[in-house]
Design an enzyme around this catalytic site. Structure first.
Site, PDB file in Angstrom:
ATOM      1  N   LYS A  52       0.946  -1.169  -0.095  1.00 15.79           N
ATOM      2  CA  LYS A  52       0.058  -0.221   0.083  1.00 15.79           C
ATOM      3  C   LYS A  52       1.174   1.388   0.138  1.00 15.79           C
ATOM      4  O   LYS A  52       0.629   2.044  -0.524  1.00 15.79           O
ATOM      5  CB  LYS A  52      -0.866   0.326   1.178  1.00 15.79           C
ATOM      6  CG  LYS A  52      -1.755  -0.928   1.280  1.00 15.79           C
ATOM      7  CD  LYS A  52      -2.858  -1.570   2.402  1.00 15.79           C
ATOM      8  CE  LYS A  52      -3.814  -2.626   2.158  1.00 15.79           C
ATOM      9  NZ  LYS A  52      -4.262  -2.667   3.566  1.00 15.79           N
ATOM     10  N   GLN A  96      -4.961  -2.218   9.512  1.00  9.65           N
ATOM     11  CA  GLN A  96      -4.815  -3.204   8.806  1.00  9.65           C
ATOM     12  C   GLN A  96      -4.789  -3.811  10.065  1.00  9.65           C
ATOM     13  O   GLN A  96      -5.164  -4.179  11.011  1.00  9.65           O
ATOM     14  CB  GLN A  96      -2.479  -3.417   8.747  1.00  9.65           C
ATOM     15  CG  GLN A  96      -2.131  -4.759   8.432  1.00  9.65           C
ATOM     16  CD  GLN A  96      -3.051  -4.285   6.406  1.00  9.65           C
ATOM     17  OE1 GLN A  96      -2.666  -3.408   5.860  1.00  9.65           O
ATOM     18  NE2 GLN A  96      -3.684  -6.077   6.738  1.00  9.65           N
ATOM     19  N   ASP A 119     -11.799   2.874   3.661  1.00  4.89           N
ATOM     20  CA  ASP A 119     -11.167   1.396   4.027  1.00  4.89           C
ATOM     21  C   ASP A 119     -13.343   1.014   3.653  1.00  4.89           C
ATOM     22  O   ASP A 119     -13.584  -0.102   3.518  1.00  4.89           O
ATOM     23  CB  ASP A 119     -10.781   0.154   5.198  1.00  4.89           C
ATOM     24  CG  ASP A 119      -9.686   0.005   4.339  1.00  4.89           C
ATOM     25  OD1 ASP A 119      -9.336  -0.524   3.402  1.00  4.89           O
ATOM     26  OD2 ASP A 119      -8.647  -0.815   5.022  1.00  4.89           O
TER      27      ASP A 119
END
Ligand code: NAD
Length: 286
Positions: A52, A96, A119
């Site tokens: 990422k 994460q 997200d």
């Protein structure tokens, strides 16, 4: 059988994102910024965060990773997220997952400002997706929808069967397909007779994390098969959840692993972060 080439489409999307980011910077001075919170030393999580970060660099984004020890307290993570919520250089915040067992993941995700929730895991954005409103959509299922659209595969009226019902893959995938007027079935570990469902699928989407879960006899002739799984085979190769060699000849379209859904996920993270930056730039001008 045709391969759904996520790698090529992701590259094209990344180029567009990068151009739009340049345009935003020229017009407003704003550079899209992503903050990543990584707790512990899980090698897979570290690899994903590394990918990422590299993608942010390619797109000309600012990015920062907050690495925290495995035994960090929940309040320390919350403090960092609140700092990022208030930092004007940060447009997107990504936690994460998975977090260690002593941390309440739901609570942590709720602290992220919905306007920085790239997200799409905050209940605010989950609710907007469920009601068909715009908002941030989880990157993996969003990437699948872009891939289907690129190949003119319209879910409308089709039987879409999803294997896996997690909050980050299966459930948002179902909401997106339902919003696109598919007839949606979600299956999971407690589903009785999985193949009775998968054999009915015009579009079969699999995200269970089980190597070779989907075998040739479980797939209808000419089905579209989307393999979302990413697993490490005993010989070290990355493989999906579908027995690709046996299933592929039967399908009309299928995603490879790697090179299918994986690169699309990263491209959607960049696209969502750009959208957040554009929204923040607009708010600043008002
Ligand atoms: P998860 O463990 O949270 O959820 C797995 C889901 O699959 C659950 O709903 C479970 O009930 C179901 N399941 C497990 N075994 C099953 C079985 N034998 N039969 C039917 N259903 C079964 O996992 P997740 O985070 O949703 O990830 C799923 C897979 O997708 C993993 O392989 C993960 O690595 C991959 N993934 C890929 C991407 C990507 O970018 N391509 C992104 C996220 C996750």
């Amino acid at each position: 059988m045709q391969l759904l080439d996520g790698k090529t489409l992701a590259k094209k999307i990344e180029e567009n994102v990068s151009n739009e980011a340049k345009e935003l910077k020229n017009r407003t001075g704003r550079v899209p910024g992503l903050a990543v919170i990584l707790v512990g030393h899980d090698p897979a999580s570290q690899a994903y965060v590394g990918m990422k970060k590299k993608a942010c660099d390619r797109a000309g984004f600012y990015s920062v990773t907050h690495e925290m020890p495995e035994d960090i307290s929940q309040s320390a993570i919350i403090n960092t997220i609140e700092m990022m919520n208030n930092n004007p250089n940060i447009d997107g915040i990504l936690i994460q997952l998975p977090l260690p067992a002593h941390i309440d993941t739901t609570k942590i995700l709720e602290v992220v400002s919905p306007s920085k929730d790239v997200d799409g895991f905050h209940p605010y954005n989950v609710g907007r997706l469920a009601t068909g409103l715009d908002g941030f959509v989880p990157c993996t299922p969003l990437g699948v929808m872009k891939l289907l659209a690129e190949y003119n595969i319209d879910p409308k009226g089709k039987n879409a069967v999803i294997v896996g019902a997690s909050n980050i893959v299966g459930k948002p995938m179902a909401a997106l397909l339902l919003n696109a007027n598919a007839t949606v079935t979600i299956t999971h570990i407690h589903t009785r007779d999985l193949s009775a469902h998968t054999r009915e699928a015009d579009i079969l989407l699999v995200g269970a994390g089980v190597i070779n879960l989907i075998k040739e006899e479980m797939v209808r002739e000419d089905a579209v098969v989307i393999d979302i799984g990413i697993n490490r085979a005993p010989d070290g190769r990355l493989v999906g959840d579908v027995d690709f060699d046996a299933v592929a000849p039967k399908t009309s379209y299928i995603t490879p692993v790697p090179g299918g859904v994986g690169p699309m996920t990263i491209a959607m993270l960049l696209a969502n972060t750009l959208t957040a930056a554009q929204n923040h730039a607009k708010e600043e001008r008002q």
